[in-house]
Design a protein around this motif. Sequence first.
Motif, mmCIF file in Angstrom:
data_model
loop_
_atom_site.group_PDB
_atom_site.id
_atom_site.type_symbol
_atom_site.label_atom_id
_atom_site.label_comp_id
_atom_site.label_asym_id
_atom_site.label_seq_id
_atom_site.Cartn_x
_atom_site.Cartn_y
_atom_site.Cartn_z
ATOM 1 N N GLY A 16 0.730 -1.157 0.168
ATOM 2 C CA GLY A 16 0.210 0.263 -0.362
ATOM 3 C C GLY A 16 0.806 1.068 0.219
ATOM 4 N N LEU A 17 2.062 1.044 0.386
ATOM 5 C CA LEU A 17 2.421 2.158 0.282
ATOM 6 C C LEU A 17 3.580 2.854 -1.206
ATOM 7 N N ALA A 18 3.217 3.141 -1.540
ATOM 8 C CA ALA A 18 3.509 3.628 -3.069
ATOM 9 C C ALA A 18 4.652 4.139 -3.439
ATOM 10 N N ASP A 19 4.949 4.976 -2.580
ATOM 11 C CA ASP A 19 5.890 6.038 -2.534
ATOM 12 C C ASP A 19 6.746 6.412 -1.007
ATOM 13 N N PRO A 20 7.865 5.246 -1.378
ATOM 14 C CA PRO A 20 9.313 5.316 0.011
ATOM 15 C C PRO A 20 9.374 6.249 -0.056
ATOM 16 N N SER A 21 9.355 7.892 -0.083
ATOM 17 C CA SER A 21 9.986 8.815 -0.496
ATOM 18 C C SER A 21 10.307 9.831 1.501
ATOM 19 N N HIS A 22 11.065 10.412 1.571
ATOM 20 C CA HIS A 22 10.664 11.388 2.603
ATOM 21 C C HIS A 22 9.361 12.437 3.129
ATOM 22 N N GLU A 23 9.271 12.664 1.127
ATOM 23 C CA GLU A 23 8.510 13.765 1.439
ATOM 24 C C GLU A 23 7.195 13.336 2.000
ATOM 25 N N THR A 67 -5.893 7.308 20.924
ATOM 26 C CA THR A 67 -5.897 7.777 20.376
ATOM 27 C C THR A 67 -4.827 8.999 20.007
ATOM 28 N N ARG A 68 -5.172 9.650 21.094
ATOM 29 C CA ARG A 68 -4.474 10.716 22.487
ATOM 30 C C ARG A 68 -3.218 10.504 22.723
ATOM 31 N N LEU A 69 -2.360 9.248 23.032
ATOM 32 C CA LEU A 69 -1.377 9.225 23.216
ATOM 33 C C LEU A 69 -0.834 8.917 21.783
ATOM 34 N N LEU A 70 -1.146 8.433 20.504
ATOM 35 C CA LEU A 70 -1.319 8.779 19.113
ATOM 36 C C LEU A 70 -0.330 9.428 18.418
ATOM 37 N N LEU A 71 -1.261 10.353 18.977
ATOM 38 C CA LEU A 71 -1.109 12.133 18.680
ATOM 39 C C LEU A 71 0.039 12.479 19.507
ATOM 40 N N GLU A 72 0.538 12.599 20.579
ATOM 41 C CA GLU A 72 1.095 13.156 21.258
ATOM 42 C C GLU A 72 2.847 12.769 20.926
ATOM 43 N N GLU A 73 2.643 11.175 20.344
ATOM 44 C CA GLU A 73 3.777 10.810 19.661
ATOM 45 C C GLU A 73 4.685 11.349 18.628
ATOM 46 N N VAL A 74 6.129 12.212 19.173
ATOM 47 C CA VAL A 74 6.984 12.248 18.104
ATOM 48 C C VAL A 74 7.535 11.683 16.778
ATOM 49 N N PRO A 75 7.316 11.286 16.080
ATOM 50 C CA PRO A 75 8.302 10.155 14.736
ATOM 51 C C PRO A 75 8.674 10.367 14.477
ATOM 52 N N ASP A 76 10.343 9.892 14.254
ATOM 53 C CA ASP A 76 11.037 10.199 14.125
ATOM 54 C C ASP A 76 11.248 10.406 12.738
ATOM 55 N N ALA A 77 11.988 11.515 12.551
ATOM 56 C CA ALA A 77 11.486 12.384 11.094
ATOM 57 C C ALA A 77 12.948 12.495 10.278
ATOM 58 N N CYS A 78 14.038 11.483 10.746
ATOM 59 C CA CYS A 78 15.204 11.169 9.621
ATOM 60 C C CYS A 78 15.431 10.170 9.293
ATOM 61 N N VAL A 79 14.720 9.287 10.391
ATOM 62 C CA VAL A 79 14.427 7.981 9.552
ATOM 63 C C VAL A 79 12.712 6.951 8.899
ATOM 64 N N VAL A 80 13.166 7.385 7.600
ATOM 65 C CA VAL A 80 12.157 7.196 6.591
ATOM 66 C C VAL A 80 11.082 5.810 6.804
ATOM 67 N N PRO A 81 11.862 4.523 6.958
ATOM 68 C CA PRO A 81 10.892 3.177 7.211
ATOM 69 C C PRO A 81 10.449 3.763 9.169
ATOM 70 N N TYR A 84 6.854 5.319 8.310
ATOM 71 C CA TYR A 84 6.191 4.800 7.524
ATOM 72 C C TYR A 84 5.157 4.359 9.124
ATOM 73 N N GLY A 85 6.204 3.210 9.770
ATOM 74 C CA GLY A 85 6.131 2.955 10.971
ATOM 75 C C GLY A 85 5.060 3.908 11.792
ATOM 76 N N PHE A 86 5.142 4.430 11.867
ATOM 77 C CA PHE A 86 3.975 6.020 12.358
ATOM 78 C C PHE A 86 2.856 5.479 11.831
ATOM 79 N N VAL A 87 2.838 5.648 10.144
ATOM 80 C CA VAL A 87 1.953 6.560 9.734
ATOM 81 C C VAL A 87 0.907 5.121 9.559
ATOM 82 N N LEU A 88 1.310 3.760 9.177
ATOM 83 C CA LEU A 88 0.647 2.536 9.365
ATOM 84 C C LEU A 88 0.034 2.291 10.968
#
Length: 111
Positions: A16-23, A67-81, A84-88
């Motif tokens: 489902g994740l077609a474009d594995p780019s940082h952007e 959900t509130r806890l997930l929204l408070e989480e700050v995903p790692d902005a340097c490591v693309v995988p 995407y783990g956070f997106v999933l």
Amino acid sequence: MDRIEQECRELVDPGGLADPSHEAAETLILRMRGYLQLLMAAVEEHAERRPPTDALGARTRYLAHDTRLLLEEVPDACVVPRMYGFVLRCARCALDLVECLRECDPLAASQ
């Protein structure tokens, strides 16, 4: 809700994740956070209307808290995988919220 559900299902499906780019990951994170905020507000509204002993009310409160806890989480902005783990995780959470909302109000969910 149908559009949110469809997009989230496409993300969690294999391939489902077609474009594995940082952007693309940054865009998806923003979109998923927006979906979660929107869905969480609706779930919280349903939770407030249910008695504390109601099973569905307990589930809505749990999902809203999770959900509130997930929204408070700050995903790692340097490591693309990791992004995407956070997106999933967000997509799966959104699917749970959609399912709960349909259970809370089947008539409104079908419109």
